[in-house]
Design an enzyme around this catalytic site. Structure first.
Site, PDB file in Angstrom:
ATOM      1  N   ASP A   1     -68.859  28.366  24.018  1.00 56.73           N
ATOM      2  CA  ASP A   1     -68.687  29.728  24.520  1.00 56.73           C
ATOM      3  C   ASP A   1     -69.489  29.940  25.800  1.00 56.73           C
ATOM      4  OD1 ASP A   1     -71.224  29.686  23.297  1.00 56.73           O
ATOM      5  OD2 ASP A   1     -70.511  30.741  21.526  1.00 56.73           O
TER       6      ASP A   1
ATOM      7  N   ASP B   1     -74.514  37.754  11.142  1.00 57.14           N
ATOM      8  CA  ASP B   1     -73.340  38.443  10.611  1.00 57.14           C
ATOM      9  C   ASP B   1     -72.209  37.476  10.286  1.00 57.14           C
ATOM     10  OD1 ASP B   1     -72.530  37.717  13.139  1.00 57.14           O
ATOM     11  OD2 ASP B   1     -72.095  39.749  13.838  1.00 57.14           O
TER      12      ASP B   1
ATOM     13  N   HIS C   1     -70.946  35.017  12.277  1.00 61.01           N
ATOM     14  CA  HIS C   1     -70.090  34.504  13.345  1.00 61.01           C
ATOM     15  C   HIS C   1     -70.424  33.058  13.668  1.00 61.01           C
ATOM     16  CE1 HIS C   1     -73.388  35.979  16.189  1.00 61.01           C
ATOM     17  NE2 HIS C   1     -73.179  34.755  16.627  1.00 61.01           N
TER      18      HIS C   1
ATOM     19  N   GLU D   1     -66.789  37.124  16.302  1.00 59.56           N
ATOM     20  CA  GLU D   1     -67.458  38.191  15.573  1.00 59.56           C
ATOM     21  C   GLU D   1     -66.661  38.583  14.321  1.00 59.56           C
ATOM     22  OE1 GLU D   1     -70.366  38.682  16.341  1.00 59.56           O
ATOM     23  OE2 GLU D   1     -70.741  39.397  18.378  1.00 59.56           O
TER      24      GLU D   1
END
Length: 261
Positions: A67, A136, A138, A143
């Protein structure tokens, strides 16, 4: 999914470096998937030590990054291309141009994303993909709510991710970009071997869902349960929520002598 609980980040790094060293010894032109963040740093340091000792060479290898932030200046120290250069690529013998990343500053981001997907495919796909996991759930910057069939695309970062990453920007949440370009979950799942590393108590909830929870877009990493070769390496703190922790330890301790990661 193979779950490996090790005493600390250094022990985890040694096992992952062993696997990468074996891969490059039998396939010098292997394609690696490189992640940023804190989780892979011990792995990169161990690979650099082995490279300096003459045990491993990246001269024939290629690598693709997961990314990139959108809109950071080319020379920004937290631009992920610069982070990867600083932490691993510039410390070993990758050939010029052998490490590629998505373009977060492209004029036509959708076209750049499609080109990045094509480049990975043209390279024959990723042989071993290193991954971390967010608090979370990811992986890369997929996400919660991300499509399990997603490909490389632009994403908006959650407030939680921006708070988590503010430590890399001097603690200033507002300095963390709101957008990124990320490999999609389906892109990641196309790699031949997924190796996810997580340490510390802050990752325990996400690791619990990843390994023992239902597959759900709310915890994007859970898609790894469908991968034929996924390895999850965690320290005791990150493993603290696992209901079958003792079993995972027993399985790894008594694995066949020929079985690696």
């Amino acid at each position: 999914m193979q779950v490996v609980i090790q005493p600390d980040a250094e022990a985890i790094a040694s096992l992952v470096a062993d696997e990468i060293e074996r891969l490059l010894s039998r396939k010098p032109d292997a394609v690696l998937g490189l992640a940023t963040g804190s989780s892979p740093l011990a792995i990169y340091d161990e690979l650099v030590r082995r490279h300096e000792a003459g045990r491993v060479s990246f001269a024939g290898a290629r690598a693709f990054m997961l990314d990139e932030y959108v809109g950071l200046p080319e020379d920004h120290p937290e631009r992920y291309r610069n982070v990867i250069e600083r932490e691993i690529a510039g410390r070993v013998d990758f050939a010029p141009g052998a490490v590629q990343g998505p373009d977060g500053n492209a004029e036509d981001i959708p076209a750049a994303c499609a080109a990045y997907e094509a480049a990975i495919a043209d390279a024959g796909g990723v042989d071993l993909q290193i991954l971390g996991i967010g608090t979370d759930g990811h992986i890369a910057f997929n996400e919660p709510g991300s499509s399990l069939a997603s490909r490389t695309r632009i994403k908006t970062l959650t407030s939680q991710t921006r708070r988590d990453n503010a430590r890399f920007f001097g603690g200033d949440v507002e300095a963390v970009p709101r957008h990124c370009v990320t490999q999609g979950l389906a892109t990641i799942m196309s790699a031949h071997h997924l190796v996810l590393v997580a340490t510390g108590p802050g990752k325990a909830e996400a690791v619990h869902h990843l390994v023992e929870g239902a597959v759900s877009a709310m915890w994007p990493a859970t898609v790894m349960q469908h991968h034929p070769r996924a390895t999850v390496l965690v320290d005791p703190a990150a493993a603290s929520r696992l209901q079958l922790g003792d079993y995972y330890r027993e399985v790894f301790e008594h694995r066949p002598a020929w079985q690696k990661l």
